[in-house]
Design an enzyme around this catalytic site. Structure first.
Site, PDB file in Angstrom:
ATOM      1  N   TYR A 181       4.568   5.186  15.355  1.00 22.38           N
ATOM      2  CA  TYR A 181       3.401   4.688  15.040  1.00 22.38           C
ATOM      3  C   TYR A 181       2.328   5.687  15.728  1.00 22.38           C
ATOM      4  O   TYR A 181       1.342   5.560  15.191  1.00 22.38           O
ATOM      5  CB  TYR A 181       3.348   3.341  15.994  1.00 22.38           C
ATOM      6  CG  TYR A 181       2.306   2.358  15.663  1.00 22.38           C
ATOM      7  CD1 TYR A 181       1.812   1.851  14.685  1.00 22.38           C
ATOM      8  CD2 TYR A 181       1.197   2.299  17.046  1.00 22.38           C
ATOM      9  CE1 TYR A 181       0.889   1.066  14.505  1.00 22.38           C
ATOM     10  CE2 TYR A 181       0.259   1.508  16.609  1.00 22.38           C
ATOM     11  CZ  TYR A 181      -0.298   0.881  15.754  1.00 22.38           C
ATOM     12  OH  TYR A 181      -1.252   0.255  15.580  1.00 22.38           O
ATOM     13  N   ALA A 182       2.563   6.266  17.083  1.00 21.34           N
ATOM     14  CA  ALA A 182       1.511   6.982  17.588  1.00 21.34           C
ATOM     15  C   ALA A 182       1.295   8.273  16.601  1.00 21.34           C
ATOM     16  O   ALA A 182       0.278   8.712  16.380  1.00 21.34           O
ATOM     17  CB  ALA A 182       1.987   7.648  18.922  1.00 21.34           C
ATOM     18  N   ALA A 183       2.408   8.705  15.953  1.00 20.23           N
ATOM     19  CA  ALA A 183       2.297  10.108  14.988  1.00 20.23           C
ATOM     20  C   ALA A 183       1.314   9.550  13.689  1.00 20.23           C
ATOM     21  O   ALA A 183       0.631  10.235  13.481  1.00 20.23           O
ATOM     22  CB  ALA A 183       3.435  10.301  14.526  1.00 20.23           C
ATOM     23  N   VAL A 211       0.808  -1.344  -0.066  1.00 17.11           N
ATOM     24  CA  VAL A 211      -0.101  -0.039   0.143  1.00 17.11           C
ATOM     25  C   VAL A 211       0.755   1.221   0.075  1.00 17.11           C
ATOM     26  O   VAL A 211       0.255   2.399  -0.379  1.00 17.11           O
ATOM     27  CB  VAL A 211      -0.996  -0.111   1.179  1.00 17.11           C
ATOM     28  CG1 VAL A 211      -1.977  -1.051   1.133  1.00 17.11           C
ATOM     29  CG2 VAL A 211      -0.327   0.203   2.606  1.00 17.11           C
TER      30      VAL A 211
HETATM   31  N1  LIG Z   1      -3.247  -5.600  17.159  1.00 20.32           N
HETATM   32  C1  LIG Z   1      -3.404  -4.346  17.864  1.00 20.32           C
HETATM   33  O1  LIG Z   1      -3.303  -4.339  19.115  1.00 20.32           O
HETATM   34  C2  LIG Z   1      -3.871  -2.875  17.270  1.00 20.32           C
HETATM   35  C3  LIG Z   1      -3.998  -2.112  17.875  1.00 20.32           C
HETATM   36  C4  LIG Z   1      -4.307  -0.871  17.371  1.00 20.32           C
HETATM   37  C5  LIG Z   1      -4.571  -0.732  16.143  1.00 20.32           C
HETATM   38  N2  LIG Z   1      -4.249  -1.628  15.351  1.00 20.32           N
HETATM   39  C6  LIG Z   1      -4.170  -1.635  13.739  1.00 20.32           C
HETATM   40  O2  LIG Z   1      -4.855  -2.556  13.281  1.00 20.32           O
HETATM   41  C7  LIG Z   1      -4.594  -2.596  11.887  1.00 20.32           C
HETATM   42  C8  LIG Z   1      -4.501  -4.123  11.724  1.00 20.32           C
HETATM   43  O3  LIG Z   1      -3.246  -4.674  12.570  1.00 20.32           O
HETATM   44  P1  LIG Z   1      -3.184  -6.325  13.013  1.00 20.32           P
HETATM   45  O4  LIG Z   1      -3.088  -6.083  14.720  1.00 20.32           O
HETATM   46  O5  LIG Z   1      -4.453  -6.910  12.583  1.00 20.32           O
HETATM   47  O6  LIG Z   1      -1.866  -6.663  12.458  1.00 20.32           O
HETATM   48  P2  LIG Z   1      -1.283  -7.895  11.381  1.00 20.32           P
HETATM   49  O7  LIG Z   1       0.296  -7.626  11.528  1.00 20.32           O
HETATM   50  O8  LIG Z   1      -1.783  -8.985  12.174  1.00 20.32           O
HETATM   51  O9  LIG Z   1      -2.039  -7.438  10.285  1.00 20.32           O
HETATM   52  C9  LIG Z   1      -1.353  -6.341   9.282  1.00 20.32           C
HETATM   53  C10 LIG Z   1      -1.679  -6.830   7.816  1.00 20.32           C
HETATM   54  O10 LIG Z   1      -1.170  -5.797   7.176  1.00 20.32           O
HETATM   55  C11 LIG Z   1      -0.379  -6.180   6.164  1.00 20.32           C
HETATM   56  N3  LIG Z   1       0.658  -5.243   5.977  1.00 20.32           N
HETATM   57  C12 LIG Z   1       1.516  -4.687   6.241  1.00 20.32           C
HETATM   58  N4  LIG Z   1       2.291  -3.728   5.615  1.00 20.32           N
HETATM   59  C13 LIG Z   1       1.631  -3.783   4.319  1.00 20.32           C
HETATM   60  C14 LIG Z   1       1.800  -2.926   3.208  1.00 20.32           C
HETATM   61  N5  LIG Z   1       2.777  -2.213   3.059  1.00 20.32           N
HETATM   62  N6  LIG Z   1       0.969  -3.301   2.117  1.00 20.32           N
HETATM   63  C15 LIG Z   1       0.010  -4.037   2.375  1.00 20.32           C
HETATM   64  N7  LIG Z   1      -0.016  -4.982   3.314  1.00 20.32           N
HETATM   65  C16 LIG Z   1       0.655  -4.779   4.471  1.00 20.32           C
HETATM   66  C17 LIG Z   1       0.428  -7.438   6.898  1.00 20.32           C
HETATM   67  O11 LIG Z   1       0.961  -8.351   5.750  1.00 20.32           O
HETATM   68  C18 LIG Z   1      -0.629  -8.200   7.776  1.00 20.32           C
HETATM   69  O12 LIG Z   1      -1.157  -9.191   6.842  1.00 20.32           O
HETATM   70  C19 LIG Z   1      -3.236  -2.076  11.621  1.00 20.32           C
HETATM   71  O13 LIG Z   1      -3.520  -0.842  11.135  1.00 20.32           O
HETATM   72  C20 LIG Z   1      -2.672  -1.913  13.194  1.00 20.32           C
HETATM   73  O14 LIG Z   1      -1.979  -0.654  13.297  1.00 20.32           O
HETATM   74  C21 LIG Z   1      -3.849  -3.191  15.836  1.00 20.32           C
END
Ligand SMILES: NC(=O)c1ccc[n+]([C@@H]2O[C@H](COP(=O)([O-])OP(=O)(O)OC[C@H]3O[C@@H](n4cnc5c(N)ncnc54)[C@H](O)[C@@H]3O)[C@@H](O)[C@H]2O)c1
Length: 246
Positions: A154-156, A63
């Site tokens: 990440y926070a930013a 992305v």
């Molecule tokens: N898990 C948590 O505690 C948490 C808390 C707050 C926010 N989030 C947010 O939720 C969202 C999903 O996170 P998750 O916990 O399921 O993590 P995850 O790592 O399980 O899933 C993230 C997915 O994004 C894909 N990805 C990463 N970089 C990419 C790129 N450049 N292009 C395309 N795909 C890419 C990864 O391959 C992975 O499949 C994220 O935006 C994360 O920041 C997660």
């Protein structure tokens, strides 16, 4: 069948929260384009869901690469006729304390978590404008709202996601497009799997409901905001965090 025949693009759809959303949206009748960097697992998950009769297609894309995103979104719209829903869920962490954080680690996180959301949204919006409706849901984080030790980058990035959400809600609301953010708390996924047990215990202790979130908890919020039930919700940042105040 709250999303019958809707065309939904879900980034980061191959694991964690994005995979839960892919499954949930497909089961609600959507045609889901699952976008992810991870080709092998993404293809496998899409094939498993197809075998169960669901309409899920995997697209390998980074992305943070503007041209690749544009091409992929155009392909999806061409095959399906339009794009109704965009879930900007892909995200990464590269944690370290401020004094140790490299400029590269800062930039990498911004490239995916901020630029990626910008590129995907810019590519999808013309299709939504054309049909006079659409739903965009961006994924922030409690770290972006309260700050978190070791997560300057990440926070930013996650605070920026809220800023973009509120701006697009104002720019696009009059065109029939709702733009909202979900703000997950600590959620069980590969992102949190790397965190040591003791830290997890401390995280759970901070949550009034005394558990981590499940990917399905966040997918449910995506579903609600993507459905017609949320037609009058625009520019909000919905916390799905068990009531945590960091
Ligand atoms: N898990 C948590 O505690 C948490 C808390 C707050 C926010 N989030 C947010 O939720 C969202 C999903 O996170 P998750 O916990 O399921 O993590 P995850 O790592 O399980 O899933 C993230 C997915 O994004 C894909 N990805 C990463 N970089 C990419 C790129 N450049 N292009 C395309 N795909 C890419 C990864 O391959 C992975 O499949 C994220 O935006 C994360 O920041 C997660």
């Amino acid at each position: 069948m709250r999303l019958q025949d809707k065309v939904a693009v879900i980034t980061g759809g191959a694991s964690g929260i994005g995979l839960a959303a892919t499954e949930r949206f497909a089961k609600e009748g959507a045609r889901v384009a699952m976008l992810d960097l991870q080709e092998e697992i993404g293809k496998q998950k899409a094939e498993e869901l197809q075998a169960e009769g669901y309409r899920v297609t995997f697209y390998q894309v980074d992305v943070s690469k503007e041209d690749d995103v544009q091409r992929t979104i155009n392909d999806i719209a061409e095959v399906n006729g339009t794009i109704d829903i965009l879930i900007n869920n892909a995200g990464i962490t590269k944690d370290s304390m401020l004094h140790k954080m490299s400029g590269e680690a800062f930039k990498n996180v911004m490239d995916v978590n901020v630029n990626g959301v910008f590129y995907c949204t810019q590519a999808a919006v013309p299709y939504m404008v054309k049909q006079g409706k659409g739903k965009i849901i961006n994924t922030s984080s409690v770290s972006g709202v309260y700050g978190n030790v070791g997560q300057t980058n990440y926070a930013a990035s996650k605070a920026a996601v809220v800023g973009m959400t509120k701006t697009w809600a104002k720019e696009l609301g009059g065109k029939g497009i709702n733009v909202n953010a979900v703000v997950p708390g600590f959620t069980e996924s590969t992102m949190v799997a790397a965190v040591p047990e003791k830290v997890i215990e401390k995280m759970v202790a901070m949550v009034p409901v005394k558990r981590l979130g499940k990917p399905e908890d966040i997918a449910n919020a995506y579903l609600f905001l993507a459905s017609e039930e949320a037609d009058y919700i625009n520019g909000t940042a919905l916390h799905v965090d068990g009531g945590i105040m960091m």
